[in-house]
Write a protein that holds these residues in place. Sequence first.
Motif, short mmCIF file in Angstrom:
data_model
loop_
_atom_site.label_atom_id
_atom_site.label_comp_id
_atom_site.label_asym_id
_atom_site.label_seq_id
_atom_site.Cartn_x
_atom_site.Cartn_y
_atom_site.Cartn_z
N ALA A 244 0.84 -1.19 0.00
CA ALA A 244 0.00 0.00 0.00
C ALA A 244 0.87 1.24 0.00
O ALA A 244 1.96 1.25 0.58
CB ALA A 244 -0.92 0.01 1.22
N THR A 245 0.38 2.26 -0.65
CA THR A 245 0.96 3.60 -0.56
C THR A 245 -0.16 4.54 -0.15
O THR A 245 -1.23 4.55 -0.77
CB THR A 245 1.59 4.05 -1.90
OG1 THR A 245 2.70 3.19 -2.18
CG2 THR A 245 2.07 5.48 -1.83
N ILE A 246 0.09 5.26 0.91
CA ILE A 246 -0.91 6.16 1.48
C ILE A 246 -0.44 7.59 1.24
O ILE A 246 0.64 7.97 1.71
CB ILE A 246 -1.10 5.90 2.98
CG1 ILE A 246 -1.46 4.43 3.21
CG2 ILE A 246 -2.14 6.85 3.57
CD1 ILE A 246 -1.16 3.93 4.59
N GLN A 247 -1.21 8.34 0.48
CA GLN A 247 -0.88 9.74 0.22
C GLN A 247 -1.67 10.59 1.19
O GLN A 247 -2.83 10.28 1.49
CB GLN A 247 -1.23 10.11 -1.22
CG GLN A 247 -0.47 9.29 -2.24
CD GLN A 247 -0.99 9.51 -3.65
OE1 GLN A 247 -2.12 9.93 -3.86
NE2 GLN A 247 -0.15 9.20 -4.63
N GLY A 248 -1.04 11.66 1.67
CA GLY A 248 -1.76 12.50 2.62
C GLY A 248 -1.06 13.80 2.92
O GLY A 248 -0.05 14.16 2.30
N LEU B 266 -3.32 3.72 -2.43
CA LEU B 266 -3.10 2.82 -3.56
C LEU B 266 -2.81 1.46 -2.94
O LEU B 266 -1.97 1.34 -2.04
CB LEU B 266 -1.92 3.28 -4.41
CG LEU B 266 -2.20 4.54 -5.25
CD1 LEU B 266 -2.03 5.78 -4.41
CD2 LEU B 266 -1.30 4.57 -6.44
N TRP B 267 -3.53 0.44 -3.40
CA TRP B 267 -3.49 -0.89 -2.78
C TRP B 267 -3.19 -1.95 -3.83
O TRP B 267 -3.87 -2.02 -4.86
CB TRP B 267 -4.84 -1.18 -2.13
CG TRP B 267 -4.97 -2.54 -1.54
CD1 TRP B 267 -5.52 -3.64 -2.13
CD2 TRP B 267 -4.55 -2.96 -0.25
NE1 TRP B 267 -5.47 -4.72 -1.29
CE2 TRP B 267 -4.87 -4.32 -0.12
CE3 TRP B 267 -3.92 -2.31 0.81
CZ2 TRP B 267 -4.59 -5.05 1.02
CZ3 TRP B 267 -3.64 -3.03 1.95
CH2 TRP B 267 -3.97 -4.38 2.05
N TRP B 268 -2.16 -2.77 -3.57
CA TRP B 268 -1.80 -3.86 -4.46
C TRP B 268 -2.10 -5.17 -3.75
O TRP B 268 -1.39 -5.57 -2.83
CB TRP B 268 -0.33 -3.79 -4.86
CG TRP B 268 -0.04 -2.65 -5.79
CD1 TRP B 268 -0.11 -2.68 -7.15
CD2 TRP B 268 0.35 -1.34 -5.42
NE1 TRP B 268 0.21 -1.45 -7.65
CE2 TRP B 268 0.50 -0.60 -6.60
CE3 TRP B 268 0.58 -0.69 -4.20
CZ2 TRP B 268 0.88 0.73 -6.61
CZ3 TRP B 268 0.96 0.63 -4.19
CH2 TRP B 268 1.10 1.33 -5.39
N GLU B 269 -3.17 -5.82 -4.16
CA GLU B 269 -3.57 -7.11 -3.59
C GLU B 269 -2.45 -8.12 -3.82
O GLU B 269 -1.88 -8.17 -4.91
CB GLU B 269 -4.86 -7.58 -4.27
CG GLU B 269 -5.50 -8.76 -3.62
CD GLU B 269 -6.13 -8.45 -2.27
OE1 GLU B 269 -6.21 -9.38 -1.46
OE2 GLU B 269 -6.53 -7.30 -2.03
N ASP B 270 -2.14 -8.89 -2.79
CA ASP B 270 -1.07 -9.89 -2.84
C ASP B 270 0.29 -9.31 -3.22
O ASP B 270 1.18 -10.03 -3.65
CB ASP B 270 -1.42 -11.04 -3.79
CG ASP B 270 -2.67 -11.77 -3.32
OD1 ASP B 270 -2.86 -11.90 -2.10
OD2 ASP B 270 -3.46 -12.20 -4.18
#
Length: 164
Positions: free
Chosen positions: A86-90, A144-148
């Motif tokens: 995951a990438t968390i923008q904020g 942004l989420w990358w499953e597995d």
Amino acid sequence: MTDTEPLLPRSVRALLDVALVGELTVVDRSGRPVTYPLIPLSDGDLIYLTSSVLFSRKLRHIKANPKVCLSLTDPVAVPAEPFHRATIQGDARVVENDLHAGWEELLPLWRAKEPAIDFFLKKRFGIPLFFERSVIEITPRRVLWWEDGRTSAPASVYELAPVS
């Protein structure tokens, strides 16, 4: 934290809960990204990081440009089964009204993730400047989420509602 549903999706909160290290990326004065490894803590709404005043460059970068991202990408540093990325923008804010003890409010979250912090706290007076700490508080805006953990596929994108 509010009494309502937490801001971060459950899957992202679970990843943050086990992450021992995340990669905080800030923008320097010349507009280039600079990345720092830090221990991410979260209450479900906000993300917290701490930084010793000995390592204040990242704090200056955040004060100049509060747009940041925190990435959880290393399967060793994020021991989740199954592994996801995951990438968390904020938007970040540096809290430094009490460098000596203000960060201690995060100790329950820190201790739950890394009980070894108590060993270092006992040595606090031997390494005092390490424990003069600012808190970096991140309000997540997008995930942004990358499953597995598969970055060969496009990320799922979650636009997050503002924290009330």
